[in-house]
Motif scaffolding. Sequence first.
Motif, PDB file in Angstrom:
ATOM      1  N   GLY A 101       0.785  -1.223   0.000  1.00 20.98           N
ATOM      2  CA  GLY A 101       0.000   0.000   0.000  1.00 20.98           C
ATOM      3  C   GLY A 101       0.817   1.273   0.000  1.00 20.98           C
ATOM      4  O   GLY A 101       0.344   2.308  -0.479  1.00 20.98           O
ATOM      5  N   ASN A 102       2.035   1.222   0.526  1.00 16.01           N
ATOM      6  CA  ASN A 102       2.892   2.409   0.561  1.00 16.01           C
ATOM      7  C   ASN A 102       3.939   2.412  -0.547  1.00 16.01           C
ATOM      8  O   ASN A 102       4.833   3.262  -0.541  1.00 16.01           O
ATOM      9  CB  ASN A 102       3.583   2.529   1.930  1.00 16.01           C
ATOM     10  CG  ASN A 102       2.613   2.933   3.027  1.00 16.01           C
ATOM     11  OD1 ASN A 102       1.698   3.720   2.794  1.00 16.01           O
ATOM     12  ND2 ASN A 102       2.794   2.390   4.221  1.00 16.01           N
ATOM     13  N   TRP A 103       3.833   1.485  -1.463  1.00 17.17           N
ATOM     14  CA  TRP A 103       4.771   1.436  -2.589  1.00 17.17           C
ATOM     15  C   TRP A 103       4.311   2.388  -3.689  1.00 17.17           C
ATOM     16  O   TRP A 103       3.129   2.698  -3.829  1.00 17.17           O
ATOM     17  CB  TRP A 103       4.852   0.024  -3.151  1.00 17.17           C
ATOM     18  CG  TRP A 103       5.624  -0.952  -2.318  1.00 17.17           C
ATOM     19  CD1 TRP A 103       5.604  -1.076  -0.960  1.00 17.17           C
ATOM     20  CD2 TRP A 103       6.509  -1.972  -2.803  1.00 17.17           C
ATOM     21  NE1 TRP A 103       6.420  -2.112  -0.569  1.00 17.17           N
ATOM     22  CE2 TRP A 103       6.990  -2.677  -1.673  1.00 17.17           C
ATOM     23  CE3 TRP A 103       6.925  -2.360  -4.072  1.00 17.17           C
ATOM     24  CZ2 TRP A 103       7.887  -3.741  -1.787  1.00 17.17           C
ATOM     25  CZ3 TRP A 103       7.817  -3.421  -4.186  1.00 17.17           C
ATOM     26  CH2 TRP A 103       8.297  -4.106  -3.062  1.00 17.17           C
ATOM     27  N   THR A 104       5.269   2.808  -4.504  1.00 20.85           N
ATOM     28  CA  THR A 104       4.985   3.583  -5.706  1.00 20.85           C
ATOM     29  C   THR A 104       5.119   2.674  -6.921  1.00 20.85           C
ATOM     30  O   THR A 104       5.612   1.532  -6.823  1.00 20.85           O
ATOM     31  CB  THR A 104       5.970   4.742  -5.849  1.00 20.85           C
ATOM     32  OG1 THR A 104       7.292   4.204  -6.043  1.00 20.85           O
ATOM     33  CG2 THR A 104       5.955   5.624  -4.603  1.00 20.85           C
ATOM     34  N   LEU A 105       4.704   3.188  -8.081  1.00 20.72           N
ATOM     35  CA  LEU A 105       4.918   2.441  -9.318  1.00 20.72           C
ATOM     36  C   LEU A 105       6.402   2.155  -9.522  1.00 20.72           C
ATOM     37  O   LEU A 105       6.775   1.050  -9.941  1.00 20.72           O
ATOM     38  CB  LEU A 105       4.374   3.226 -10.515  1.00 20.72           C
ATOM     39  CG  LEU A 105       4.734   2.668 -11.907  1.00 20.72           C
ATOM     40  CD1 LEU A 105       4.181   1.265 -12.102  1.00 20.72           C
ATOM     41  CD2 LEU A 105       4.238   3.609 -13.001  1.00 20.72           C
ATOM     42  N   ALA A 106       7.264   3.127  -9.198  1.00 16.69           N
ATOM     43  CA  ALA A 106       8.711   2.908  -9.351  1.00 16.69           C
ATOM     44  C   ALA A 106       9.189   1.778  -8.441  1.00 16.69           C
ATOM     45  O   ALA A 106      10.001   0.936  -8.856  1.00 16.69           O
ATOM     46  CB  ALA A 106       9.471   4.197  -9.050  1.00 16.69           C
ATOM     47  N   ASP A 107       8.697   1.731  -7.188  1.00 19.24           N
ATOM     48  CA  ASP A 107       9.058   0.637  -6.279  1.00 19.24           C
ATOM     49  C   ASP A 107       8.648  -0.708  -6.880  1.00 19.24           C
ATOM     50  O   ASP A 107       9.442  -1.661  -6.906  1.00 19.24           O
ATOM     51  CB  ASP A 107       8.357   0.800  -4.927  1.00 19.24           C
ATOM     52  CG  ASP A 107       8.810   2.025  -4.151  1.00 19.24           C
ATOM     53  OD1 ASP A 107       9.955   2.460  -4.331  1.00 19.24           O
ATOM     54  OD2 ASP A 107       7.989   2.539  -3.360  1.00 19.24           O
ATOM     55  N   PHE A 108       7.412  -0.767  -7.342  1.00 17.21           N
ATOM     56  CA  PHE A 108       6.886  -2.011  -7.899  1.00 17.21           C
ATOM     57  C   PHE A 108       7.625  -2.383  -9.187  1.00 17.21           C
ATOM     58  O   PHE A 108       8.021  -3.543  -9.379  1.00 17.21           O
ATOM     59  CB  PHE A 108       5.394  -1.861  -8.168  1.00 17.21           C
ATOM     60  CG  PHE A 108       4.741  -3.073  -8.765  1.00 17.21           C
ATOM     61  CD1 PHE A 108       4.563  -4.222  -8.014  1.00 17.21           C
ATOM     62  CD2 PHE A 108       4.301  -3.076 -10.085  1.00 17.21           C
ATOM     63  CE1 PHE A 108       3.958  -5.354  -8.558  1.00 17.21           C
ATOM     64  CE2 PHE A 108       3.695  -4.188 -10.637  1.00 17.21           C
ATOM     65  CZ  PHE A 108       3.527  -5.334  -9.872  1.00 17.21           C
ATOM     66  N   GLY A 109       7.822  -1.403 -10.072  1.00 17.84           N
ATOM     67  CA  GLY A 109       8.495  -1.678 -11.330  1.00 17.84           C
ATOM     68  C   GLY A 109       9.909  -2.165 -11.138  1.00 17.84           C
ATOM     69  O   GLY A 109      10.370  -3.071 -11.848  1.00 17.84           O
ATOM     70  N   ASN A 110      10.623  -1.612 -10.165  1.00 18.41           N
ATOM     71  CA  ASN A 110      11.992  -2.053  -9.927  1.00 18.41           C
ATOM     72  C   ASN A 110      12.055  -3.433  -9.294  1.00 18.41           C
ATOM     73  O   ASN A 110      13.015  -4.182  -9.510  1.00 18.41           O
ATOM     74  CB  ASN A 110      12.734  -1.025  -9.071  1.00 18.41           C
ATOM     75  CG  ASN A 110      13.207   0.150  -9.895  1.00 18.41           C
ATOM     76  OD1 ASN A 110      13.772  -0.019 -10.965  1.00 18.41           O
ATOM     77  ND2 ASN A 110      12.966   1.360  -9.406  1.00 18.41           N
ATOM     78  N   ALA A 111      11.049  -3.787  -8.509  1.00 24.30           N
ATOM     79  CA  ALA A 111      10.974  -5.157  -8.015  1.00 24.30           C
ATOM     80  C   ALA A 111      10.736  -6.124  -9.170  1.00 24.30           C
ATOM     81  O   ALA A 111      11.387  -7.172  -9.277  1.00 24.30           O
ATOM     82  CB  ALA A 111       9.861  -5.284  -6.976  1.00 24.30           C
ATOM     83  N   MET A 112       9.812  -5.759 -10.059  1.00 25.56           N
ATOM     84  CA  MET A 112       9.455  -6.632 -11.175  1.00 25.56           C
ATOM     85  C   MET A 112      10.583  -6.790 -12.189  1.00 25.56           C
ATOM     86  O   MET A 112      10.875  -7.901 -12.657  1.00 25.56           O
ATOM     87  CB  MET A 112       8.217  -6.076 -11.883  1.00 25.56           C
ATOM     88  CG  MET A 112       6.936  -6.132 -11.084  1.00 25.56           C
ATOM     89  SD  MET A 112       6.272  -7.809 -10.914  1.00 25.56           S
ATOM     90  CE  MET A 112       5.703  -8.117 -12.591  1.00 25.56           C
ATOM     91  N   LYS A 113      11.218  -5.675 -12.548  1.00 26.64           N
ATOM     92  CA  LYS A 113      12.142  -5.693 -13.679  1.00 26.64           C
ATOM     93  C   LYS A 113      13.622  -5.605 -13.302  1.00 26.64           C
ATOM     94  O   LYS A 113      14.479  -5.873 -14.142  1.00 26.64           O
ATOM     95  CB  LYS A 113      11.807  -4.557 -14.652  1.00 26.64           C
ATOM     96  CG  LYS A 113      10.405  -4.676 -15.249  1.00 26.64           C
ATOM     97  CD  LYS A 113      10.183  -3.733 -16.402  1.00 26.64           C
ATOM     98  CE  LYS A 113      11.056  -4.064 -17.590  1.00 26.64           C
ATOM     99  NZ  LYS A 113      10.650  -3.332 -18.811  1.00 26.64           N
ATOM    100  N   ARG A 114      13.914  -5.279 -12.045  1.00 23.37           N
ATOM    101  CA  ARG A 114      15.312  -5.192 -11.628  1.00 23.37           C
ATOM    102  C   ARG A 114      15.627  -6.075 -10.425  1.00 23.37           C
ATOM    103  O   ARG A 114      16.794  -6.180 -10.039  1.00 23.37           O
ATOM    104  CB  ARG A 114      15.673  -3.734 -11.300  1.00 23.37           C
ATOM    105  CG  ARG A 114      15.398  -2.738 -12.415  1.00 23.37           C
ATOM    106  CD  ARG A 114      16.149  -3.069 -13.700  1.00 23.37           C
ATOM    107  NE  ARG A 114      17.588  -2.943 -13.504  1.00 23.37           N
ATOM    108  CZ  ARG A 114      18.480  -3.361 -14.400  1.00 23.37           C
ATOM    109  NH1 ARG A 114      18.085  -3.929 -15.519  1.00 23.37           N
ATOM    110  NH2 ARG A 114      19.759  -3.213 -14.164  1.00 23.37           N
ATOM    111  N   GLY A 115      14.607  -6.685  -9.824  1.00 24.20           N
ATOM    112  CA  GLY A 115      14.870  -7.519  -8.657  1.00 24.20           C
ATOM    113  C   GLY A 115      15.379  -6.721  -7.472  1.00 24.20           C
ATOM    114  O   GLY A 115      16.209  -7.203  -6.698  1.00 24.20           O
TER     115      GLY A 115
END
Length: 304
Positions: A101-115
């Motif tokens: 809930g406190n994540w941003t799109l950048a947080d999520f995107g970096n988890a998905m695409k950069r680990g």
Amino acid sequence: MVARFVRWLLCLVGLAIIGFGTFYVVTAPSPLPASHWANLGDPDIKNGEMVFWAGGCTSCHAASGAQGDAKLVLSGGLALTSPFGTFHVPNISPDEKAGLGNWTLADFGNAMKRGVGKNGEHLYPSFPYGSYDRMSDKDVNDLWGFLKSLPKSDNVAPPHELPFPFNIRLALGGWKFLYFNDQPRVVLTNGDDKIRRGQYLVEGPGHCGECHTPRDALGGFIRDQWLAGAPNPEGKGNIPDITPGSKAIGNWSAGDIATYLETGFTPDYDSAGGSMAEVQQNIAHLPATDREAIAAYLKALPAR
């Protein structure tokens, strides 16, 4: 003699410091800048739902045995056993404390695409970012929009149970250096649009290789054995070869594969079982054109 030994020791210490520093610089987490994610616009929630089903998010992140709408409560907690220890799947619901809930799109995107996690740490590849890094930024944005629309859960998953040295996240930078890239798993020189769509789905959000490809001692894919079958990561039996040379599905037509992905029934009227049953149920949500694309890609692969 003593002075020579001291100089020798200092040289060794200096070399060790230089070596460690070089290793850290080369293997440090490398998230994409926030600006990379800044101008993607409003997410397409309908497409995000399709990406959700293609990625099988509910299979790991929903409670064990969840059915119906309960599959959309991504409370986490599933224990994934492996040769490296036990990984506990996190809560990825929109809950502000237990989930994302406190994540941003950048947080999520970096988890998905950069680990890379929200706090800049390496993530373990039990989360299949090694496949998700092939996803388009648009699909990541759309998936994020869909996830934020789902119910919240306050369940807190336990920490991973990993023995030394696998509990040292710094070492994951070395693993990424060896195995992590966004290049195609296979080069298909004559692939048409349908096959390329299938390649995107299988190699990217579908992360099929995570189970169907054998791994070496460090947990990286054996590159020339893509989708050629592997030991079951959960410890019992084997995951079948799904290339055209497969004894399991090598004689299936593209239509047979597409029908299986839609209905769960094989050409011999058997049905999907084990963990594949849930994978098939997820893929059944996709449009027929996507299931046909997956089938076309599997038939276009080199036989193993």
